[in-house]
Design an enzyme around this catalytic site. Sequence first.
Site, short mmCIF file in Angstrom:
data_model
loop_
_atom_site.label_atom_id
_atom_site.label_comp_id
_atom_site.label_asym_id
_atom_site.label_seq_id
_atom_site.Cartn_x
_atom_site.Cartn_y
_atom_site.Cartn_z
N HIS A 56 0.88 -1.17 0.00
CA HIS A 56 0.00 0.00 0.00
C HIS A 56 0.93 1.22 0.00
O HIS A 56 2.02 1.16 0.57
CB HIS A 56 -0.82 0.09 1.28
CG HIS A 56 -1.73 -1.07 1.56
ND1 HIS A 56 -1.33 -2.17 2.26
CD2 HIS A 56 -3.04 -1.25 1.26
CE1 HIS A 56 -2.35 -3.01 2.37
NE2 HIS A 56 -3.39 -2.48 1.77
N ASP A 59 2.40 1.75 3.36
CA ASP A 59 3.32 0.75 3.94
C ASP A 59 4.75 1.25 3.76
O ASP A 59 5.65 0.88 4.50
CB ASP A 59 3.23 -0.60 3.21
CG ASP A 59 1.87 -1.25 3.36
OD1 ASP A 59 1.14 -0.90 4.30
OD2 ASP A 59 1.54 -2.12 2.52
N MET A 90 2.68 -5.75 -7.76
CA MET A 90 1.36 -5.18 -7.45
C MET A 90 1.50 -4.04 -6.44
O MET A 90 2.32 -4.11 -5.54
CB MET A 90 0.46 -6.28 -6.88
CG MET A 90 -0.94 -5.84 -6.45
SD MET A 90 -1.04 -5.23 -4.75
CE MET A 90 -1.65 -6.66 -3.88
N GLU A 183 -10.95 -6.36 -5.07
CA GLU A 183 -10.95 -7.41 -4.04
C GLU A 183 -12.22 -7.31 -3.19
O GLU A 183 -12.49 -6.30 -2.56
CB GLU A 183 -9.71 -7.23 -3.15
CG GLU A 183 -9.62 -8.26 -2.04
CD GLU A 183 -8.33 -8.11 -1.24
OE1 GLU A 183 -7.38 -7.44 -1.69
OE2 GLU A 183 -8.28 -8.70 -0.13
N LYS A 185 -14.88 -8.46 -0.09
CA LYS A 185 -14.90 -8.98 1.28
C LYS A 185 -16.31 -8.70 1.83
O LYS A 185 -16.86 -7.63 1.59
CB LYS A 185 -13.84 -8.26 2.12
CG LYS A 185 -13.65 -8.84 3.51
CD LYS A 185 -12.49 -8.16 4.23
CE LYS A 185 -12.27 -8.77 5.60
NZ LYS A 185 -11.17 -8.13 6.35
N GLU A 219 -9.65 -13.28 -2.46
CA GLU A 219 -8.87 -13.74 -1.30
C GLU A 219 -9.55 -14.95 -0.69
O GLU A 219 -10.76 -14.94 -0.43
CB GLU A 219 -8.75 -12.61 -0.27
CG GLU A 219 -8.11 -13.11 1.03
CD GLU A 219 -7.73 -12.02 2.01
OE1 GLU A 219 -7.23 -10.96 1.56
OE2 GLU A 219 -7.94 -12.22 3.22
N HIS A 222 -11.65 -14.29 2.47
CA HIS A 222 -12.87 -13.50 2.27
C HIS A 222 -14.01 -14.35 1.70
O HIS A 222 -15.15 -14.21 2.12
CB HIS A 222 -12.59 -12.32 1.35
CG HIS A 222 -11.58 -11.36 1.91
ND1 HIS A 222 -11.16 -10.24 1.24
CD2 HIS A 222 -10.88 -11.37 3.07
CE1 HIS A 222 -10.26 -9.60 1.97
NE2 HIS A 222 -10.07 -10.27 3.09
N ASP A 247 -5.11 -13.36 -3.60
CA ASP A 247 -4.63 -13.25 -2.21
C ASP A 247 -4.75 -14.61 -1.56
O ASP A 247 -5.85 -15.06 -1.22
CB ASP A 247 -5.46 -12.22 -1.43
CG ASP A 247 -4.97 -10.79 -1.66
OD1 ASP A 247 -4.08 -10.59 -2.51
OD2 ASP A 247 -5.48 -9.87 -0.99
N ASP A 257 -11.85 -12.34 9.82
CA ASP A 257 -10.80 -12.53 8.81
C ASP A 257 -9.49 -12.90 9.49
O ASP A 257 -8.85 -12.07 10.11
CB ASP A 257 -10.64 -11.20 8.04
CG ASP A 257 -9.69 -11.31 6.87
OD1 ASP A 257 -9.44 -12.42 6.39
OD2 ASP A 257 -9.20 -10.25 6.43
N ASP A 259 -6.63 -14.47 8.10
CA ASP A 259 -5.36 -14.32 7.36
C ASP A 259 -4.31 -15.34 7.79
O ASP A 259 -3.15 -15.00 8.04
CB ASP A 259 -4.79 -12.90 7.53
CG ASP A 259 -5.64 -11.84 6.86
OD1 ASP A 259 -6.32 -12.16 5.87
OD2 ASP A 259 -5.62 -10.69 7.32
N ASP A 289 -1.49 -12.93 1.24
CA ASP A 289 -2.02 -11.86 2.09
C ASP A 289 -2.40 -12.52 3.40
O ASP A 289 -3.57 -12.79 3.66
CB ASP A 289 -3.23 -11.18 1.43
CG ASP A 289 -3.71 -10.01 2.26
OD1 ASP A 289 -3.03 -9.64 3.23
OD2 ASP A 289 -4.79 -9.45 1.95
C1 GCO Z 1 -7.95 -7.25 4.46
C2 GCO Z 1 -7.57 -7.21 3.00
C3 GCO Z 1 -6.34 -6.41 2.73
C4 GCO Z 1 -6.18 -6.13 1.26
C5 GCO Z 1 -5.10 -5.14 1.04
C6 GCO Z 1 -4.81 -4.90 -0.41
O1 GCO Z 1 -8.86 -8.00 4.76
O2 GCO Z 1 -7.37 -6.54 5.26
O3 GCO Z 1 -7.40 -8.51 2.59
O4 GCO Z 1 -5.22 -7.08 3.23
O5 GCO Z 1 -5.87 -7.29 0.54
O6 GCO Z 1 -5.49 -3.95 1.65
O7 GCO Z 1 -5.49 -3.84 -0.87
MN MN Z 2 -6.51 -9.27 0.82
MN MN Z 3 -8.19 -10.07 4.15
#
Ligand code: GCO
Ligand code: MN
Ligand code: MN
Length: 406
Positions: A56, A59, A90, A183, A185, A219, A222, A247, A257, A259, A289
């Site tokens: 990002h 970041d 990306m 993306e 979610k 993702e 998600h 992702d 979520d 991850d 991700d």
């Molecule tokens: C989340 C998302 C993020 C995005 C990222 C890319 O649930 O926090 O998955 O990790 O993928 O912001 O734009």
């Molecule tokens: Mn993501």
């Molecule tokens: Mn996520």
Amino acid sequence: MSDQYTPKKEDHFTFGLWTVGNRGRDPFGDAVRGAISPTQIVKRLSELGAYGVNLHDNDLVPFEANETERTKIVSEFKKALSEHGMKVPMATVNLFYHPIFKDGAFTSSDARVRAFAIQKTMKAMDLGVELGAEIFVLWGGREGTEVDAAKDAIEALKWYREGVNYLTEYALDQKYNLKFALEAKPNEPRSDIYLPTTGHMLAFIETLDHPEIVGVNPEVAHEHMSGLNFYHSISQAIDAGKLFHIDLNDQKPGRYDQDLRFASESIKPMFYLVKLLEESGYAGPRHFDAHAYRSEDEEGVFAFALGCMRSYNILKEKAHQFAEDKEIQSLLKEIRAEGGHDEYQLGTYSKASASKLKSAAFDTQHLAEIGRNYERLDQLVFELLLGVRGNTASTAAKQTTLAARA
Ligand code: GCO
Ligand code: MN
Ligand code: MN
């Protein structure tokens, strides 16, 4: 330790700076580990065999940085990338952290916030392109509501569309070699997020001014949060020619979520996913991700990163084994042969074929009674995944087939 699963540059594994950089903060507790600088992340991931990092805007360049600070940070980062042979395929934009986005970015009710979100995204695109990115991800984490009385959801979608249209025009105007990946979610951080699944995104894309440069970035976590089959979602995205990025992570059902490390929970679904990515010719990065458990220190973070990549390669090898496994393949052939002949050429309609089909007689009872043999097939896959069938190339001869035992 180095073996056939050790990640290599040509595997195209990438990580977000925010993933290995995750310090374990959650809504209930503070950071449990220190910050790792972007240049250190680049170095350590490269040593592990990763291909690149994604980021990002914030970041790398803090929200409040001025132009001089930006230039310095970006040039140091570029130096690290070239020293360690790492790419940035990306880039994305943070439209969720700053309080200004509390009611959304492209879908904020406040036109000034919507304008700021577009301005911030254009600058993030400039940064991404400067670093060599060819994919720009848009994740609308704050694009949603808690109170539907407050916002007309159709109007919100119109604003969303305006935002994405504006940005695609900007990319084309700048002659950027950039494609967008949306993306989805379902929720978190908003109570409900607009365009909650990859399927919703695919439909939305067709309403845009430049659908040809917009695809999806699905993702795992998600889609699993929505109770969906990720393999099916990805198949649809591939079928639509829209799988621009992915992702990879993992998720237990019915939770926030998480991850989690790739394939750490959903072994069978992730096997079908990897098999699909490898066999469909998906050429994009294999992007993770995900983040390490909150229990980990910095070494644990890199053990996590290595684990994501190794697990992908292990599942990729399993996909090869599946293709080589004589028993599985002959069973599949048998299954597909049963009723496989398309006598009525359902792919091509004509008046004559329709009338032939309407008058055809089907032995419905017989067709309904045929067993499909999926139990045997699924057990074979299970045994293959758990290593019971071993490497078929060397052990095929020794294997007793289920058929022979039966
Ligand atoms: C989340 C998302 C993020 C995005 C990222 C890319 O649930 O926090 O998955 O990790 O993928 O912001 O734009
Ligand atoms: Mn993501
Ligand atoms: Mn996520």
